[in-house]
Every structure is written in C-alpha cells, then in structure tokens.
Write a protein that holds these residues in place. Structure first.
Motif, PDB file in Angstrom:
ATOM      1  N   ILE A  98      -8.779   6.719 -12.579  1.00 31.16           N
ATOM      2  CA  ILE A  98      -9.071   7.450 -11.339  1.00 31.16           C
ATOM      3  C   ILE A  98      -8.125   8.628 -11.164  1.00 31.16           C
ATOM      4  O   ILE A  98      -8.293   9.440 -10.286  1.00 31.16           O
ATOM      5  CB  ILE A  98      -9.054   6.504 -10.108  1.00 31.16           C
ATOM      6  CG1 ILE A  98      -7.682   5.860  -9.905  1.00 31.16           C
ATOM      7  CG2 ILE A  98     -10.115   5.440 -10.219  1.00 31.16           C
ATOM      8  CD1 ILE A  98      -7.573   5.099  -8.588  1.00 31.16           C
ATOM      9  N   LEU A 132       2.641   1.718  -3.298  1.00 29.18           N
ATOM     10  CA  LEU A 132       1.754   2.093  -4.399  1.00 29.18           C
ATOM     11  C   LEU A 132       1.188   3.497  -4.234  1.00 29.18           C
ATOM     12  O   LEU A 132       0.862   4.151  -5.226  1.00 29.18           O
ATOM     13  CB  LEU A 132       0.642   1.046  -4.551  1.00 29.18           C
ATOM     14  CG  LEU A 132       1.142  -0.221  -5.265  1.00 29.18           C
ATOM     15  CD1 LEU A 132       0.229  -1.410  -5.021  1.00 29.18           C
ATOM     16  CD2 LEU A 132       1.293   0.039  -6.771  1.00 29.18           C
ATOM     17  N   CYS A 133       1.103   3.992  -2.991  1.00 30.99           N
ATOM     18  CA  CYS A 133       0.707   5.403  -2.792  1.00 30.99           C
ATOM     19  C   CYS A 133       1.750   6.318  -3.431  1.00 30.99           C
ATOM     20  O   CYS A 133       1.403   7.312  -4.081  1.00 30.99           O
ATOM     21  CB  CYS A 133       0.571   5.734  -1.309  1.00 30.99           C
ATOM     22  SG  CYS A 133      -0.931   5.106  -0.545  1.00 30.99           S
ATOM     23  N   GLY A 167       0.819  -1.217   0.000  1.00 38.06           N
ATOM     24  CA  GLY A 167       0.000   0.000   0.000  1.00 38.06           C
ATOM     25  C   GLY A 167       0.851   1.263   0.000  1.00 38.06           C
ATOM     26  O   GLY A 167       0.650   2.165  -0.806  1.00 38.06           O
ATOM     27  N   VAL A 198     -11.626   8.347  -4.672  1.00 36.58           N
ATOM     28  CA  VAL A 198     -12.653   8.032  -5.669  1.00 36.58           C
ATOM     29  C   VAL A 198     -13.982   8.345  -4.988  1.00 36.58           C
ATOM     30  O   VAL A 198     -14.329   7.725  -3.982  1.00 36.58           O
ATOM     31  CB  VAL A 198     -12.579   6.542  -6.078  1.00 36.58           C
ATOM     32  CG1 VAL A 198     -13.692   6.195  -7.047  1.00 36.58           C
ATOM     33  CG2 VAL A 198     -11.212   6.215  -6.686  1.00 36.58           C
ATOM     34  N   ARG A 210      -7.741   1.860 -12.684  1.00 38.44           N
ATOM     35  CA  ARG A 210      -8.157   0.719 -11.870  1.00 38.44           C
ATOM     36  C   ARG A 210      -8.971  -0.196 -12.771  1.00 38.44           C
ATOM     37  O   ARG A 210      -9.920   0.252 -13.425  1.00 38.44           O
ATOM     38  CB  ARG A 210      -9.019   1.241 -10.737  1.00 38.44           C
ATOM     39  CG  ARG A 210      -9.322   0.211  -9.693  1.00 38.44           C
ATOM     40  CD  ARG A 210     -10.250   0.818  -8.685  1.00 38.44           C
ATOM     41  NE  ARG A 210     -10.009   0.266  -7.369  1.00 38.44           N
ATOM     42  CZ  ARG A 210     -10.809   0.518  -6.342  1.00 38.44           C
ATOM     43  NH1 ARG A 210     -11.827   1.345  -6.482  1.00 38.44           N
ATOM     44  NH2 ARG A 210     -10.577  -0.035  -5.178  1.00 38.44           N
ATOM     45  N   CYS A 243      -3.628   2.227   2.261  1.00 39.06           N
ATOM     46  CA  CYS A 243      -4.004   2.933   1.023  1.00 39.06           C
ATOM     47  C   CYS A 243      -3.859   4.439   1.159  1.00 39.06           C
ATOM     48  O   CYS A 243      -4.073   5.182   0.203  1.00 39.06           O
ATOM     49  CB  CYS A 243      -5.427   2.591   0.613  1.00 39.06           C
ATOM     50  SG  CYS A 243      -6.657   3.371   1.668  1.00 39.06           S
ATOM     51  N   GLU A 286     -13.807   6.493  -1.458  1.00 39.45           N
ATOM     52  CA  GLU A 286     -12.878   5.383  -1.263  1.00 39.45           C
ATOM     53  C   GLU A 286     -11.503   5.904  -1.647  1.00 39.45           C
ATOM     54  O   GLU A 286     -11.344   6.501  -2.719  1.00 39.45           O
ATOM     55  CB  GLU A 286     -13.262   4.200  -2.161  1.00 39.45           C
ATOM     56  CG  GLU A 286     -12.284   3.040  -1.991  1.00 39.45           C
ATOM     57  CD  GLU A 286     -12.491   1.906  -2.993  1.00 39.45           C
ATOM     58  OE1 GLU A 286     -13.261   2.077  -3.948  1.00 39.45           O
ATOM     59  OE2 GLU A 286     -11.849   0.862  -2.811  1.00 39.45           O
ATOM     60  N   VAL A 320      -7.938   5.106  -2.959  1.00 36.11           N
ATOM     61  CA  VAL A 320      -7.225   4.047  -3.679  1.00 36.11           C
ATOM     62  C   VAL A 320      -5.784   4.513  -3.862  1.00 36.11           C
ATOM     63  O   VAL A 320      -5.514   5.394  -4.680  1.00 36.11           O
ATOM     64  CB  VAL A 320      -7.871   3.778  -5.055  1.00 36.11           C
ATOM     65  CG1 VAL A 320      -7.155   2.636  -5.768  1.00 36.11           C
ATOM     66  CG2 VAL A 320      -9.350   3.460  -4.907  1.00 36.11           C
ATOM     67  N   TYR A 321      -4.886   3.973  -3.041  1.00 34.16           N
ATOM     68  CA  TYR A 321      -3.474   4.350  -3.120  1.00 34.16           C
ATOM     69  C   TYR A 321      -3.306   5.870  -3.222  1.00 34.16           C
ATOM     70  O   TYR A 321      -2.756   6.380  -4.185  1.00 34.16           O
ATOM     71  CB  TYR A 321      -2.783   3.597  -4.265  1.00 34.16           C
ATOM     72  CG  TYR A 321      -2.839   2.110  -4.064  1.00 34.16           C
ATOM     73  CD1 TYR A 321      -2.621   1.582  -2.796  1.00 34.16           C
ATOM     74  CD2 TYR A 321      -3.125   1.243  -5.103  1.00 34.16           C
ATOM     75  CE1 TYR A 321      -2.702   0.221  -2.567  1.00 34.16           C
ATOM     76  CE2 TYR A 321      -3.196  -0.126  -4.880  1.00 34.16           C
ATOM     77  CZ  TYR A 321      -2.979  -0.631  -3.615  1.00 34.16           C
ATOM     78  OH  TYR A 321      -3.071  -1.984  -3.387  1.00 34.16           O
ATOM     79  N   SER A 322      -3.862   6.535  -2.271  1.00 33.44           N
ATOM     80  CA  SER A 322      -3.789   7.984  -2.052  1.00 33.44           C
ATOM     81  C   SER A 322      -4.752   8.794  -2.912  1.00 33.44           C
ATOM     82  O   SER A 322      -4.904   9.997  -2.693  1.00 33.44           O
ATOM     83  CB  SER A 322      -2.354   8.519  -2.248  1.00 33.44           C
ATOM     84  OG  SER A 322      -2.055   8.682  -3.627  1.00 33.44           O
ATOM     85  N   ILE A 323      -5.428   8.144  -3.861  1.00 35.11           N
ATOM     86  CA  ILE A 323      -6.325   8.895  -4.754  1.00 35.11           C
ATOM     87  C   ILE A 323      -7.783   8.716  -4.311  1.00 35.11           C
ATOM     88  O   ILE A 323      -8.250   7.583  -4.195  1.00 35.11           O
ATOM     89  CB  ILE A 323      -6.160   8.412  -6.199  1.00 35.11           C
ATOM     90  CG1 ILE A 323      -4.734   8.698  -6.649  1.00 35.11           C
ATOM     91  CG2 ILE A 323      -7.170   9.065  -7.133  1.00 35.11           C
ATOM     92  CD1 ILE A 323      -4.341   7.961  -7.871  1.00 35.11           C
ATOM     93  N   ALA A 382       1.386   6.069  -7.201  1.00 34.34           N
ATOM     94  CA  ALA A 382       0.162   6.746  -7.658  1.00 34.34           C
ATOM     95  C   ALA A 382       0.331   8.261  -7.634  1.00 34.34           C
ATOM     96  O   ALA A 382      -0.162   8.973  -8.513  1.00 34.34           O
ATOM     97  CB  ALA A 382      -1.022   6.324  -6.791  1.00 34.34           C
ATOM     98  N   GLN A 383       1.041   8.764  -6.610  1.00 30.02           N
ATOM     99  CA  GLN A 383       1.292  10.209  -6.537  1.00 30.02           C
ATOM    100  C   GLN A 383       2.170  10.669  -7.695  1.00 30.02           C
ATOM    101  O   GLN A 383       1.945  11.731  -8.263  1.00 30.02           O
ATOM    102  CB  GLN A 383       1.965  10.555  -5.204  1.00 30.02           C
ATOM    103  CG  GLN A 383       1.023  10.536  -4.018  1.00 30.02           C
ATOM    104  CD  GLN A 383      -0.020  11.632  -4.089  1.00 30.02           C
ATOM    105  OE1 GLN A 383       0.317  12.800  -4.242  1.00 30.02           O
ATOM    106  NE2 GLN A 383      -1.291  11.269  -4.009  1.00 30.02           N
TER     107      GLN A 383
END
Lengths: 108, 171
Positions: A107, A86-87, A83, B162, A98, B11, B155, B157-160, A90-91
């Motif tokens: 997203i 992946l944060c 987690g 939704v 997704r 997350c 929700e 999702v890995y810092s994002i 993703a940043q």
C-alpha cells in the motif's frame, strides 16, 4: 525501514522474513506499543525512538483498531496507542505491506 | 464531490479527512461534530480535534443528532465526523437512525464537497450482545449507503489511503 501489517495470523511475519532475508525483524510491534503505553511513554515518541534506533529494521504488527471501540479504557487506549505509533512508522517506512491470507498487498 | 473515509481506531483517518477537505476547496469550510462530551476522555478527544483544525477556517456545527437540521451557507465544503457517533446518539439517545442515510443525501446536495468519516468496527471477530450487534448492522448499512452515494471511498491504513472507489483526489 519497512512495515508489514495485517490481522492476527495473516502471515505478515513469515512474508517479512521471506522478502527481507537477513534483515532485523521487529515482530509484534503492537505489543511493544502496549508496553510503551504501560510505561507511560507517548506512542508517537516511542515510534520515533524505534525509528532512530533501528533505521533499517523491518517492523511487523497486527492491525488492532478495526473492532467495536472497547468498553475497557485500557483496551481503548491500547488501540489508540498502537494506531498512533504505527502511523509514525508507516510515514517513515519506504514500503508498507498489508498481508491478508498470506498475500502481501503493497500500500506504500 | 462526496468522499467517504473509513479506517480503524487511531489510524489517522481524521487527520487525512481534514487534509483532504482543505485540499478540495479554498472556500468556506464547515465541520459537523457529532461527539457528545460526556467525560474527560471525550473532552480530550474533542480538544485534540479542535486544536488540529484551529486556524484552518472551519466553522464548527455541533450535531449529535438529526443531521437534517444543520444549516450553513450553500456551497460550503463540509467535513462530517463521524457516522459511528451520530448513529450511537440516534440509536441510544432517543433519536431515529433511519433518518441518517436520507440526511446524508440531502447534505451532499447542499454543499460543494462532503467528506464523511466513518469507522471500521467490524473486524475483531468478537460476538457482541444484541444491541451492539444491531448497532453494527445499522452502521454497516449506513456505510454501504454512504459508499454508494460517494464518488470516492478510501480506507486509511496507518495514515496511508487505500482507494476503494473512484480516483484519488490530489491531497
């Protein structure tokens, strides 16, 4: 850098290939995060290192944190590490998709 | 405004919920902590969350059980973290889980903004023993009731974020 995530076998790898022909694909990133954890490398540092070494890669991973928190401490640590890593990805990514049933939902 | 934040382990939902609480209001902030420190791992987790909140003006109230007993100045913005811990403490620590949902409603009436953090523990496809399955069923029910009462549900999702319900507040 782009990120594709989804539950197991949701088609994230295939979609990443289809949408990014010729790009470097780093698949099963959750397993790479587990390997980093076993090496004793901090999850965020590992993710930053991957971003630095593969700035144009397409990262593909399973989402692994959405279950009952495991009794086994190592399994717990793995979900946390995946987690956190992946944060960071993703940043940094300009695009995060997704995938559910083979369908990509953007997203980011 | 009442906001429900969900997401899986690691997350980034706590970080997001804190940022959201801080952006919603400059007034007094209360953090309702539900985790019992029972071992080194929980102590580390609590220490990490405390460090994350340090200097941001939160007053911390420890509330492992019985949410309706929390007292704070009316009009504060409250961050409640989190429902799975609260439920586990009520169910397995000699409490009463049925008082959680009414207490959430009461809490949302007392504060200016309420940000509730929960956890998605439902999607690993495993079959669990009856007490764990019952815990999951109760958490799902409380989550649904919290989502019904919230104006905004997201929700992470890995810092994002939704957004699942309502308009995204500015974060």
């Amino acid at each position: 850098m782009k990120l594709y995530i989804g539950g197991a076998y949701q088609g994230q790898q295939e979609l990443a290939r289809r949408e990014n022909p010729g790009a470097e694909i780093l698949g099963d990133f959750h397993d790479a995060a587990r390997a980093a954890l076993l090496r004793g490398e901090d999850a965020r540092d590992f993710a930053r290192r991957v971003c630095g070494e593969h700035p144009d890669a397409v990262i593909v991973a399973n989402e692994v944190g959405s279950g009952i928190v495991p009794v086994d401490p190592a399994e717990r640590a793995f979900r946390e590490a995946a987690g956190r890593a992946l944060c960071v990805i993703a940043q940094r990514a300009e695009q995060v998709t997704r995938v559910v049933c083979g369908i990509g939902v953007r997203i980011k | 405004m009442t906001v429900l934040i969900t997401g899986g382990s690691g997350c980034g939902k706590s970080t997001f919920a804190e940022k959201l609480t801080e952006s919603l209001s400059a007034g007094s902030r209360v953090y309702i902590a539900t985790m019992r420190v029972v071992d080194e791992e929980s102590a580390r987790r609590v220490a990490r969350h405390r460090a994350q909140r340090a200097g941001k003006g939160y007053r911390t109230i420890e509330c492992p059980k019985d949410l309706s007993g929390t007292e704070f100045a009316p009009g504060a913005s409250v961050l409640l973290e989190d429902l799975p811990n609260l439920l586990a403490n009520e169910m397995f620590g000699g409490g009463d889980w049925k008082r959680i949902a009414p207490a959430l409603k009461e809490l949302s009436g007392k504060c200016r903004h309420l940000v509730i953090v929960t956890n998605d523990v439902f999607s690993d496809g495993e079959n669990y023993d009856p007490p764990t399955a019952e815990y999951m069923r109760c958490l799902a029910q409380i989550n649904s009731e919290a989502a019904r009462m919230a104006e905004v549900v997201a929700e992470v999702v890995y810092s994002i974020p939704v957004w699942l319900k309502g308009d995204a507040p500015c974060v």
